[in-house]
Every structure is written in structure tokens, then in C-alpha cells.
Design a protein around this motif. Structure first.
Motif, PDB file in Angstrom:
ATOM      1  N   THR A   1      -8.289  -0.522  -2.155  1.00 19.50           N
ATOM      2  CA  THR A   1      -7.716  -1.762  -1.632  1.00 19.50           C
ATOM      3  C   THR A   1      -6.613  -2.237  -2.561  1.00 19.50           C
ATOM      4  O   THR A   1      -6.754  -2.209  -3.779  1.00 19.50           O
TER       5      THR A   1
ATOM      6  N   THR B   1     -10.162  -4.931   6.382  1.00 23.02           N
ATOM      7  CA  THR B   1     -10.362  -4.108   5.194  1.00 23.02           C
ATOM      8  C   THR B   1     -11.813  -4.186   4.725  1.00 23.02           C
ATOM      9  O   THR B   1     -12.428  -3.156   4.420  1.00 23.02           O
TER      10      THR B   1
ATOM     11  N   THR C   1       0.806  -1.221   0.000  1.00 20.78           N
ATOM     12  CA  THR C   1       0.000   0.000   0.000  1.00 20.78           C
ATOM     13  C   THR C   1       0.841   1.272   0.000  1.00 20.78           C
ATOM     14  O   THR C   1       0.354   2.322  -0.424  1.00 20.78           O
TER      15      THR C   1
ATOM     16  N   THR D   1      -5.270  -5.832   1.287  1.00 21.55           N
ATOM     17  CA  THR D   1      -6.146  -6.976   1.478  1.00 21.55           C
ATOM     18  C   THR D   1      -5.329  -8.227   1.201  1.00 21.55           C
ATOM     19  O   THR D   1      -4.477  -8.236   0.318  1.00 21.55           O
TER      20      THR D   1
END
Length: 146
Positions: A139, A126, A18, A111
Motif C-alpha cells: 500500500t 484497498t 503507486t 490508500t
């Protein structure tokens, strides 16, 4: 479009997936990345036979959360403005509440892509955030190597 980006982290390798996305958004929109980790207040090991005292659990969770925030901030480019947040509570609820309170424009979360029994038993923070969040949630699937 995005002034405040929320990057929740639990310190797992999934967060690495992320960071690049949050950094790209921050650069594109000159946004601040709020790095949040939640010290889980739910001690699932409080029974006398479990062997973990509530105060030991709480301290361990706070140490993990602090380390998770530090690692994510260290991994972000130096020119990205960051906010450092460690909260205590139930992770999905705290993330959703912080999103509202801090006027977050987008949440960037990993995720694991679990399915079947793993997904049913473990659940997904999530997934719960997606359902509760007042802001869009981007996500990012963690690598299959985990």
C-alpha cells in the motif's frame, strides 16, 4: 521473486503514487505490470429520482475504467511490460479474483489514509483487498494534497 505485479487503478490522482513503486519493482524483477481498472457494477443511482439510468451508468463506468488504464500505462516507463485489463463488477472482489486467476505475485495499491467518519462511510477498497488477497499487497499512501 515478482514476475507479475498488479496495479489496480480507479483513475484518481492516488494512482500516481503507486506507479513509481510498480515501475521500480518491474525493473528490479523484470516483471510484467498488469494494469486493472474495474467498472463498478453497483449503480447507486438507480432510483427513479436519482436520474441516472443503469445503461448510462454502465457506459460511464466503462469509459472511466478504460481511461484509467490508459493513463496508468502511459505514465509507466516505456520499457516496462504491461497487460491491460478492464473488468466489470465490485472492485475489491474483482481485484482479489484477478490476483488469483493471473497468479499475481504482488498488488501495488494506493490508500487515501482516510480516518474517522470518512473511512466509516466511504470504506476502503484497498483495505478490503488486503483482507481478501492471496498475494502480498503493497500500500502506498496518496499525498495529503488530495
Amino acid at each position: 521473486m515478482y514476475d507479475h505485479i498488479l496495479l489496480p487503478t480507479d483513475g484518481s490522482d492516488a494512482t500516481e503514487a503507486t506507479i513509481e513503486h510498480a515501475a521500480t519493482l518491474a525493473h528490479t524483477y523484470e516483471a510484467t505490470v498488469h494494469v486493472l481498472s474495474v467498472a463498478d457494477s453497483r449503480n447507486r443511482f438507480e432510483s427513479p429520482s436519482a436520474g441516472i439510468a443503469p445503461d448510462v451508468w454502465r457506459e460511464s463506468e466503462h469509459e472511466r475504467a478504460e481511461a484509467a488504464v490508459d493513463a496508468a500505462i502511459d505514465a509507466l516507463p516505456d520499457d516496462v511490460e504491461t497487460e491491460r485489463i478492464v473488468e466489470e463488477g465490485v472492485p475489491d472482489s474483482v481485484i482479489a479474483e484477478y490476483t488469483d486467476d493471473a497468479d499475481i505475485d504482488v498488488v501495488v495499491m494506493a490508500t487515501h489514509g482516510r480516518t474517522g467518519l470518512d473511512h466509516y462511510l466511504i470504506g476502503s477498497v484497498t483495505e478490503r483487498v488486503v483482507r481478501q488477497s492471496s498475494a502480498p499487497v503493497l500500500t502506498v499512501r496518496a499525498s495529503d494534497d488530495e
